[in-house]
Scaffold this motif. Structure first.
Motif, PDB file in Angstrom:
ATOM      1  N   LEU B  15       0.864  -1.083   0.003  1.00 47.62           N
ATOM      2  CA  LEU B  15      -0.280   0.274   0.165  1.00 47.62           C
ATOM      3  C   LEU B  15       0.942   1.132  -0.101  1.00 47.62           C
ATOM      4  N   VAL B  20      -2.466   4.438  -2.034  1.00 40.31           N
ATOM      5  CA  VAL B  20      -3.732   3.856  -1.866  1.00 40.31           C
ATOM      6  C   VAL B  20      -3.829   2.992  -0.985  1.00 40.31           C
ATOM      7  N   ASN B  22      -6.701   1.781   0.640  1.00 40.40           N
ATOM      8  CA  ASN B  22      -8.348   1.071   0.870  1.00 40.40           C
ATOM      9  C   ASN B  22      -8.431  -0.799   0.191  1.00 40.40           C
ATOM     10  N   SER B  23      -8.028  -2.115   1.035  1.00 40.38           N
ATOM     11  CA  SER B  23      -8.009  -2.901   0.765  1.00 40.38           C
ATOM     12  C   SER B  23      -9.175  -3.100   1.908  1.00 40.38           C
ATOM     13  N   ARG B  74      -8.118 -10.962 -16.094  1.00 37.05           N
ATOM     14  CA  ARG B  74      -7.793 -12.345 -14.670  1.00 37.05           C
ATOM     15  C   ARG B  74      -6.953 -13.079 -15.562  1.00 37.05           C
ATOM     16  N   PHE B  87     -11.169 -12.462  -7.449  1.00 42.58           N
ATOM     17  CA  PHE B  87     -11.580 -11.506  -7.394  1.00 42.58           C
ATOM     18  C   PHE B  87     -11.657 -10.720  -8.693  1.00 42.58           C
ATOM     19  N   GLY B  89     -14.752  -7.487 -10.306  1.00 38.69           N
ATOM     20  CA  GLY B  89     -15.838  -6.561 -10.401  1.00 38.69           C
ATOM     21  C   GLY B  89     -15.484  -5.441  -9.202  1.00 38.69           C
ATOM     22  N   PRO B  90     -16.395  -4.506  -9.518  1.00 36.34           N
ATOM     23  CA  PRO B  90     -17.225  -4.624  -9.926  1.00 36.34           C
ATOM     24  C   PRO B  90     -17.547  -4.311 -11.660  1.00 36.34           C
TER      25      PRO B  90
ATOM     26  N   LEU C 204      -1.933  -7.390  -7.282  1.00 35.37           N
ATOM     27  CA  LEU C 204      -2.949  -7.315  -5.796  1.00 35.37           C
ATOM     28  C   LEU C 204      -4.102  -7.280  -6.283  1.00 35.37           C
ATOM     29  N   THR C 205      -4.681  -6.188  -7.287  1.00 31.60           N
ATOM     30  CA  THR C 205      -5.973  -6.012  -7.323  1.00 31.60           C
ATOM     31  C   THR C 205      -6.979  -7.817  -7.370  1.00 31.60           C
ATOM     32  N   ASP C 208      -8.138  -8.523  -3.961  1.00 36.28           N
ATOM     33  CA  ASP C 208      -8.394  -7.720  -3.768  1.00 36.28           C
ATOM     34  C   ASP C 208      -7.566  -7.033  -2.142  1.00 36.28           C
ATOM     35  N   TRP C 209      -6.037  -7.442  -2.564  1.00 39.63           N
ATOM     36  CA  TRP C 209      -5.041  -6.424  -1.805  1.00 39.63           C
ATOM     37  C   TRP C 209      -5.600  -4.978  -2.067  1.00 39.63           C
ATOM     38  N   ILE C 210      -5.637  -4.640  -3.368  1.00 33.82           N
ATOM     39  CA  ILE C 210      -5.359  -2.852  -3.265  1.00 33.82           C
ATOM     40  C   ILE C 210      -6.602  -2.967  -3.918  1.00 33.82           C
ATOM     41  N   SER C 211      -7.463  -1.366  -3.949  1.00 35.04           N
ATOM     42  CA  SER C 211      -9.413  -1.542  -4.367  1.00 35.04           C
ATOM     43  C   SER C 211      -9.248  -1.628  -5.933  1.00 35.04           C
ATOM     44  N   TYR C 212     -10.663  -1.435  -6.154  1.00 29.00           N
ATOM     45  CA  TYR C 212     -10.687  -1.175  -7.494  1.00 29.00           C
ATOM     46  C   TYR C 212     -10.139  -0.011  -7.888  1.00 29.00           C
TER      47      TYR C 212
END
Lengths: 456, 114, 275
Positions: B15, B20, B22-23, B74, B87, B89-90, C204-205, C208-212
């Motif tokens: 981070l 950034v 936001n985890s 992905r 993971f 989305g959105p 990392l996205t 889900d370790w860093i935001s979308y």
């Protein structure tokens, strides 16, 4: 160092492989697309056939279908008939056309078709993996030879590039084999358009070099004759002049010194040019170094005596039962030794010491001439061998010289495949000049080895 | 040091690296996707629009498979008889095809965002 | 299954081969700038390839263990680490390559050459570790299958295209005039460093370790990532058909670190040539 051959082979083979493989991939993909179309068309025909099947039980059992094909015949919501490998539900919606569906642990290419004649929906499905393998096996037959051909192409390119570079290789070999003193034009029959200019330039250089060396030889011979004669005449005139003028007057003395200096300069210049590499090759023979040094010490003794200098010779004619013999030009070596010893005398004050020593060290014959004179400052040591170099320390002391002595010493040393080293002497002051020679016997052995290397 | 501590430490490191922060550890809807005989079950995944979704993929084949989708951006290897989490989305409403890169002829599927 | 072998082996080999070509071109440039003296040797290349393959194998063997870590996103975390490190080492290389500004004191100190070699080894080992482990995974599943020959020949064709592209890139970069070659190498280095940073963000996205962040653009219809040209563009300049804004940001930051290095100033700003 970058290689032309590696560059050519690597880039040519890389481009060949790249184009071939990419073309093969394109071929593969378009063939597979065509095969897909073919299979689809086949399915359309089968669908038509199946739609018009008599769906009575007996007839259906006669229809032997492999496990790679599945079908369902629907009339409204009623399943009229189906192959054993299908579920009881609709395989896909009643939408005409092709699609992919998953059932029975396989992925299928499915076709739905509506038959107006008897109001039937027919769904045909073919296993994608099987039809894929079938098509691929055919297509691969045309691709595999490409893969197998690549090593052969690689070897062929390597051979061809080597063949193409062969004239260049043999030209450089011919140049390497040419003896240093051979100034005849390079004979090279295997020439190519690309090498023509290079060969012409090389031969042009050789011709110009030969002309220059001829001029130099003629100059040395002419100068020797043309300059020595008037000086001898001057000396006789000077001798005759002594009858009418008192030889002790300063004017007479200076004239005599001037003529001596000029004679010295001419002799030095001549000996510098006389000993060229090709003459050296011709005149070279075994020289007993100790005898030569001994003789020179005896001959130059009066010069040392004039300045009350002590000259001594250390070492023996034999060393562990072996004579100190070197391969060389006796006259050139004599000039070198004379220059070294006279230099030592000149740069050493009255009553000084000069030692000439001969020894064997690590398989080499070492000759050292040292004195306890004014010595050479360390920063000047590198340039004392340059022609016409005279150190300020010598000029201040009014020591005579033309600046060629040590240039000749080094020139002779180079001819004998060795070099002169200068350092401090064993005394508190002064300098030592040392030269290491390869003994005669070992030189011969080395020559034989060189020839063997060249022949191999 | 336990796993969660390592995870927190490492995540903070990353981070800081990209500035950034936001985890989100908040609960995210999870759907299952199974790989059997080099086929995806189900081969159509329906997910809500504008919502992050966690797909848990179970590979029931002994061979590894790579879940890949250019549209979803992905790519992930799932080892034989293993599971993995991806993971996505959105996302905007639409169809996002995916496939198994090691067996692309059979392993095909699509994410339908509604 | 032939095309499968081609695609998988090609995309992995191509990336590693282009990376290696780029580093070797830099090395060639440095040695040429030092008037033919060998400032840096090339022996490390073989060793780093061997070490890279070994590491890739070890990683591949422990794939399932790694994959289970961090609640089943262990692979992403590991790969993101590898990508970040690669990006970092590439930036270090840009700063370490002797430029016009430190050509003077440089000649006598071997430290810079040593550090540079270490960074290059690290980049090559990481690239092979990253790409090789996927080939090992794919290959491990293939060996026992009926279609092994077709997949293998596909793999050979993929490897052939990848390696040959690398060879041609090397000769193209080293064949350019010195100044142009330096510019091309520096630009490619910047793009590669940016690509590595962007990949780390993507992974990392995914974990889900860093935001979308929203998708920046979608150009799959223009140039598909699956096509040969798309793969080449991905390996060479990090082309992605649908990257997120964060990826684009990371890409530019990574590239920027290279573009503000002294060697970049030598390539673009200084008028007089270094050698």
């Amino acid at each position: 160092m970058r290689s032309i051959r590696v560059f050519l082979v690597a880039t040519i083979v890389a481009i060949l492989i790249l184009f071939n493989f990419v073309a093969a991939l394109q071929g593969y993909q378009s063939s597979m697309r065509e095969a897909d179309k073919l299979f689809d068309n086949q399915m359309l025909v089968v669908a038509k056939l199946v739609a018009n099947l008599d769906v009575t039980e007996e007839k259906l059992t006669e229809l032997k279908l492999g496990s790679d094909l599945a079908f369902q015949i629907w009339q409204g919501d009623e399943l009229l008939a189906a192959s054993a490998n299908t579920p009881n539900t609709r395989l896909r919606e009643f939408v005409p056309g092709f699609d992919f569906i998953n059932f029975n642990s396989y992925r299928w290419r499915a076709l739905s078709q509506y038959e107006e004649m008897n109001d039937r929906w027919v769904i045909i499905a073919e296993r994608t993996d099987l039809r894929f393998v079938l098509a691929e096996n055919v297509v691969l037959q045309s691709i595999l030879p490409l893969l197998l051909g690549i090593p052969i192409v690689g070897i062929l390119v390597w051979i061809l590039v080597s063949r193409g570079l062969a004239p260049l290789t043999s030209l450089s070999l011919a140049l390497k084999r040419k003896p240093a003193n051979d100034l005849s034009p390079l004979e090279f029959s295997d020439s190519r358009v690309e090498l023509e200019q290079m060969l012409a330039s090389i031969n042009g250089f050789i011709a110009r070099l030969e002309a220059a060396m001829d001029r130099e030889k003629r100059f040395s011979a002419d100068a020797a004759h043309e300059l020595r004669t008037p000086i001898s005449a001057l000396k006789i005139q000077l001798h005759n002049l002594a009858d009418s003028v008192d030889p002790k007057t300063p004017a007479y003395r200076e004239l005599q010194d001037g003529i001596d200096r000029m004679q010295h300069l001419i002799e030095q210049l001549l000996s510098l040019y006389r000993s060229s590499p090709e003459q050296f090759e011709q005149n070279s023979k075994p020289v007993k170094l100790f005898d030569l040094v001994q003789e020179l010490v005896a001959r130059l003794y009066p010069e040392f005596e004039k300045k009350d200098q002590m000259i001594s010779l250390e070492g023996d004619a034999e060393f562990e039962g072996e004579e100190l013999v070197v391969n060389g030009d006796a006259f050139a070596l004599e000039t070198m030794l004379t220059n070294l010893m006279m230099n030592a005398s000149r740069y050493t004050p009255k009553g000084g010491q000069i030692v000439v020593s001969l020894s064997r060290k690590a398989g080499r014959i070492r000759l050292v001439v040292e004195d306890d004179g004014i010595g050479i400052p360390e920063e000047d040591r590198a340039r004392i061998f340059d022609r016409f170099t005279r150190l300020s320390s010598a000029q201040e002391r009014g020591i005579l010289g033309c600046g060629l002595g040590l240039a000749i010493v080094q020139h002779v040393a180079t001819l004998h495949n060795t070099q002169v080293e200068v350092g401090p002497s064993r005394f508190a002051t002064g300098s030592a000049f040392s030269i290491e020679f390869l003994p005669w016997a070992e030189r011969e052995a080395k020559d034989m080895k060189d020839e063997k290397d060249l022949g191999a | 040091m336990n796993k969660s501590k390592v995870r927190i430490l490492l995540s903070q490191l990353f981070l800081c690296l990209i500035l950034v922060t936001n985890s989100s550890y908040a609960a995210v809807p999870e759907i299952e996707l199974r790989i059997r005989d080099h086929l995806f079950f189900p081969s159509t995944l329906e997910i809500p629009a504008n919502q992050k979704v966690k797909i848990r993929i179970f590979n029931e084949d002994p061979t590894p498979e790579e879940f890949e989708s250019f549209e979803l951006n992905r790519e992930k290897i799932i080892v034989g008889n293993g599971q993995a989490v991806v993971f996505i989305g959105p996302l905007e409403p639409g169809e996002y095809p995916f496939f198994g890169e090691f067996y692309p002829k059979t392993a095909q599927g699509v994410v339908v965002v509604k | 299954m032939f095309i499968n072998g081609v695609v998988i082996v090609l995309q992995e080999i191509l990336e590693a081969a282009l990376m290696l070509s780029l580093l070797l071109s830099f090395l060639h440039y440095i040695n040429r700038a030092y008037a033919g003296q060998t400032y840096m040797r090339r022996t490390w290349v073989t060793y780093s390839i061997v070490i890279g393959v070994l590491f890739a194998w070890i990683y591949s063997v422990n794939f399932s263990r790694v994959s289970e870590a961090f609640d089943y996103v262990g692979l992403e975390i590991t790969n993101a680490t590898i990508h970040s490190l690669s990006s970092l080492f590439l930036i270090c290389i840009a700063w370490l390559v002797p430029s016009r500004e430190h050509a003077g004191f440089q000649l006598n100190s071997g430290h810079r050459a040593q550090l540079l070699t270490v960074c290059m080894i690290a980049v090559v080992v990481l690239a092979i570790l990253r790409e090789g482990s996927e080939i090992f995974q794919f290959g491990g599943g293939v060996l026992g299958r009926d279609e092994a020959t077709s997949i293998l020949s596909g793999g050979l064709i993929g490897a052939g295209i990848g390696v040959c592209t690398g060879v041609l890139l090397y000769y193209a970069l080293t064949g350019l005039p010195a100044r142009l070659s330096l510019r091309a190498c520096t630009l490619l280095l910047a793009l590669t460093a940016g690509n590595m940073a962007s990949q780390a963000v993507l992974l990392l996205t995914q974990a889900d370790w860093i935001s979308y962040s929203s998708t920046a653009w979608s150009s799959e219809s223009l140039l598909s990532e699956a096509s040969v040209v798309g793969q080449l563009a991905y390996a060479l300049i990090g082309y992605e058909s649908s990257p997120s804004w964060l990826q684009v940001g990371a890409y530019f930051i990574g590239g920027l670190f290279v573009l503000v290095s002294p060697i970049s100033r030598t390539a673009w700003v200084n008028k007089a040539h270094w050698d």
